[in-house]
Design a protein around this motif. Sequence first.
Motif, mmCIF file in Angstrom:
data_model
loop_
_atom_site.group_PDB
_atom_site.id
_atom_site.type_symbol
_atom_site.label_atom_id
_atom_site.label_comp_id
_atom_site.label_asym_id
_atom_site.label_seq_id
_atom_site.Cartn_x
_atom_site.Cartn_y
_atom_site.Cartn_z
ATOM 1 N N LEU A 68 -2.168 -7.828 -1.695
ATOM 2 C CA LEU A 68 -1.407 -7.844 -0.455
ATOM 3 C C LEU A 68 -0.035 -7.211 -0.649
ATOM 4 O O LEU A 68 0.389 -6.341 0.127
ATOM 5 N N VAL A 69 0.656 -7.624 -1.703
ATOM 6 C CA VAL A 69 1.977 -7.055 -1.998
ATOM 7 C C VAL A 69 1.846 -5.562 -2.302
ATOM 8 O O VAL A 69 2.674 -4.744 -1.876
ATOM 9 N N GLY A 70 0.769 -5.198 -3.023
ATOM 10 C CA GLY A 70 0.548 -3.794 -3.345
ATOM 11 C C GLY A 70 0.346 -2.939 -2.110
ATOM 12 O O GLY A 70 0.877 -1.829 -2.004
ATOM 13 N N ARG A 71 -0.414 -3.456 -1.142
ATOM 14 C CA ARG A 71 -0.639 -2.700 0.086
ATOM 15 C C ARG A 71 0.644 -2.566 0.910
ATOM 16 O O ARG A 71 0.893 -1.535 1.533
ATOM 17 N N LEU A 72 1.454 -3.624 0.912
ATOM 18 C CA LEU A 72 2.739 -3.543 1.609
ATOM 19 C C LEU A 72 3.635 -2.492 0.956
ATOM 20 O O LEU A 72 4.313 -1.719 1.633
ATOM 21 N N TRP A 73 3.660 -2.486 -0.370
ATOM 22 C CA TRP A 73 4.419 -1.479 -1.121
ATOM 23 C C TRP A 73 3.915 -0.081 -0.785
ATOM 24 O O TRP A 73 4.701 0.837 -0.533
ATOM 25 N N ASP A 74 2.598 0.066 -0.749
ATOM 26 C CA ASP A 74 1.983 1.347 -0.412
ATOM 27 C C ASP A 74 2.407 1.798 0.986
ATOM 28 O O ASP A 74 2.758 2.967 1.206
ATOM 29 N N ALA A 75 2.398 0.854 1.945
ATOM 30 C CA ALA A 75 2.765 1.196 3.317
ATOM 31 C C ALA A 75 4.235 1.595 3.427
ATOM 32 O O ALA A 75 4.582 2.541 4.140
ATOM 33 N N LEU A 76 5.100 0.891 2.709
ATOM 34 C CA LEU A 76 6.530 1.215 2.756
ATOM 35 C C LEU A 76 6.822 2.584 2.147
ATOM 36 O O LEU A 76 7.767 3.269 2.560
ATOM 37 N N LEU A 77 6.013 2.987 1.178
ATOM 38 C CA LEU A 77 6.241 4.265 0.514
ATOM 39 C C LEU A 77 5.966 5.452 1.426
ATOM 40 O O LEU A 77 6.600 6.511 1.289
ATOM 41 N N ASP A 78 5.025 5.310 2.343
ATOM 42 C CA ASP A 78 4.559 6.460 3.131
ATOM 43 C C ASP A 78 5.685 7.217 3.835
ATOM 44 O O ASP A 78 5.828 8.436 3.641
ATOM 45 N N PRO A 79 6.488 6.561 4.691
ATOM 46 C CA PRO A 79 7.533 7.333 5.390
ATOM 47 C C PRO A 79 8.585 7.919 4.459
ATOM 48 O O PRO A 79 9.098 9.014 4.710
ATOM 49 N N PHE A 80 8.915 7.204 3.376
ATOM 50 C CA PHE A 80 9.885 7.753 2.424
ATOM 51 C C PHE A 80 9.338 9.012 1.763
ATOM 52 O O PHE A 80 10.059 10.000 1.589
ATOM 53 N N MET A 81 8.057 8.983 1.401
ATOM 54 C CA MET A 81 7.457 10.167 0.786
ATOM 55 C C MET A 81 7.376 11.306 1.779
ATOM 56 O O MET A 81 7.563 12.485 1.416
ATOM 57 N N GLY A 82 7.108 10.990 3.053
ATOM 58 C CA GLY A 82 7.075 12.044 4.062
ATOM 59 C C GLY A 82 8.409 12.745 4.198
ATOM 60 O O GLY A 82 8.484 13.975 4.224
ATOM 61 N N VAL A 83 9.484 11.968 4.271
ATOM 62 C CA VAL A 83 10.824 12.551 4.392
ATOM 63 C C VAL A 83 11.189 13.330 3.132
ATOM 64 O O VAL A 83 11.740 14.440 3.207
ATOM 65 N N LEU A 84 10.885 12.778 1.962
ATOM 66 C CA LEU A 84 11.226 13.452 0.705
ATOM 67 C C LEU A 84 10.533 14.807 0.594
ATOM 68 O O LEU A 84 11.151 15.801 0.201
ATOM 69 N N SER A 85 9.242 14.855 0.941
ATOM 70 C CA SER A 85 8.543 16.137 0.816
ATOM 71 C C SER A 85 9.017 17.132 1.878
ATOM 72 O O SER A 85 9.049 18.340 1.631
ATOM 73 N N ASP A 86 9.416 16.654 3.056
ATOM 74 C CA ASP A 86 9.980 17.553 4.061
ATOM 75 C C ASP A 86 11.275 18.195 3.567
ATOM 76 O O ASP A 86 11.563 19.364 3.868
ATOM 77 N N ARG A 87 12.073 17.442 2.819
ATOM 78 C CA ARG A 87 13.400 17.896 2.420
ATOM 79 C C ARG A 87 13.429 18.569 1.046
ATOM 80 O O ARG A 87 14.456 19.109 0.645
ATOM 81 N N THR A 88 12.314 18.536 0.324
ATOM 82 C CA THR A 88 12.286 19.118 -1.027
ATOM 83 C C THR A 88 12.362 20.642 -0.967
ATOM 84 O O THR A 88 11.721 21.277 -0.128
ATOM 85 N N ARG A 89 13.138 21.212 -1.867
ATOM 86 C CA ARG A 89 13.209 22.662 -2.015
ATOM 87 C C ARG A 89 13.042 22.986 -3.498
ATOM 88 O O ARG A 89 13.790 22.495 -4.343
ATOM 89 N N SER A 90 12.044 23.789 -3.829
ATOM 90 C CA SER A 90 11.843 24.219 -5.207
ATOM 91 C C SER A 90 11.104 25.542 -5.185
ATOM 92 O O SER A 90 10.520 25.920 -4.163
ATOM 93 N N ARG A 91 11.105 26.227 -6.290
ATOM 94 C CA ARG A 91 10.428 27.524 -6.338
ATOM 95 C C ARG A 91 8.908 27.369 -6.283
ATOM 96 O O ARG A 91 8.181 28.332 -6.082
ATOM 97 N N PHE A 92 8.417 26.121 -6.472
ATOM 98 C CA PHE A 92 6.979 25.859 -6.390
ATOM 99 C C PHE A 92 6.551 25.420 -4.992
ATOM 100 O O PHE A 92 5.360 25.312 -4.718
ATOM 101 N N GLY A 93 7.531 25.159 -4.112
ATOM 102 C CA GLY A 93 7.211 24.711 -2.765
ATOM 103 C C GLY A 93 7.733 23.309 -2.511
ATOM 104 O O GLY A 93 8.371 22.689 -3.370
#
Length: 465
Positions: A68-93
């Motif tokens: 249960l705690v793991g799934r909550l952790w997983d759910a909380l990660l989703d929007p943070f990962m979405g924002v991080l990948s939107d804002r990432t800049r690197s020569r690999f993409g």
Amino acid sequence: MATIFPFPHTSSAAPATDENRLSAWRLTRFSAIAVPVAAAGLPLGVYLPPVYAQDHGLSLTTIGLIFLVGRLWDALLDPFMGVLSDRTRSRFGRRKPWIAAGGLLFAGSAWFLFFPPVQVSAAYLAIVLFFFYLGWTAVQIPFLAWSGEVSGRYHERTRVATFQTVVTASALLLTLILPTLADQLRPGDGGLKLALMGGLVAVTILPALVLTLTAFKEPPAPASIAPREPLGRVVRAVLGDRLLLRVLGSDFAVTLGQNIRAALIVFYVTFYMGRPEWAAGLFLFQFVFGVLAGPIWLKIGYRLGKHRTAVAGELVQVAINLGLVLVAPDNMTLLLGLTLAQGLAQGSGNLMLRAIVADVADKHRLETGNDRAGLYYSVFSLAGKSATAVAIGIALPLVAWLGFDPKTSNSPEALQGLALVFALGPAIAHALSAWLIAGFPLDETRHAEIRRELDAREATLVPAE
């Protein structure tokens, strides 16, 4: 305002032809990462908890709390990962670095999860799950966002989602076959089942990463990054997008119906039908035909468009689940026929709705200048995960309230209550999904206009040096 980046293909307003379609081979390569992800996801909730309880001595209460705690952790990660990948800049993409790093973390933690030492503590399981979900999210969310960026074409996005659906269904089918083989070799050996499925993850993860990461080049990111916004403003922007909310609500209902069925199917076949030997086989039977579902609904999508095809698929699901009301315990033939139809309709709504998210993100980008594709897909993923949790929270207490108890003999009334929830619960959820997405205004014509405006804006902007 963020610079608008072009998609690496011809104008999205032009009709797709054999010459400008993405190649089937490259789309298959791109979808390869779905194999280890699907192979790990299925046993996580079905086979892993019993093995950790029976073979390693952890209590079901402890395992349940950790998951249960793991799934909550997983759910909380989703929007943070979405924002991080939107804002990432690197020569690999923007997406590739997260998928590569997340894939390696996923592989390492999956090994410790599926091949635990003899002595396992609650802390061991909690730590491994912590890193497993972190790696999983770092792969899944950027990959979904990248999937919507591979092409700007309305129908090509459906093809991209279809290939992923077919690869996922094939991986799930193979994963379901493995425990069946284990039962033939050593009946009741949960550790062997877990090892076989873990072996599939271990063997496929690195080749899948290479195939996915080399299938396409990422389109260039916006030349500038929009100023960092307060979290509240970002949340309001997402929740204020009515089209996105309709897609999220529809997908929540789809997934809710699917998971009510999944949560009850073993009980239904074992107790209502009185055929425990079919409990696992019926699920496998459904997935055999589920592999064919993607191409069928892709062809329908070409004719009807995404949202109309999603409605059609959901209404088919309503009819199939209402048909279950007619199944008597001695009518296995009718159940098999409805299960076959269920397989052919499998995932039709999810497929179309996933492709629609990229179109809604295009509209948002045109109106605001902000590229939030990663965030949009993370919220889409979060809606599906929430529905999975809610389905179990609704289905199991409801059948218990109606008198069903798998530990004792059940009255005819209790078994009838189980059968009705198994049939009507998904039927109602799929009907709600169809209602929410019916009349969706962002069709092929409107999306072509949006893409033309985005392309025109791109032509007038000078990328930063």
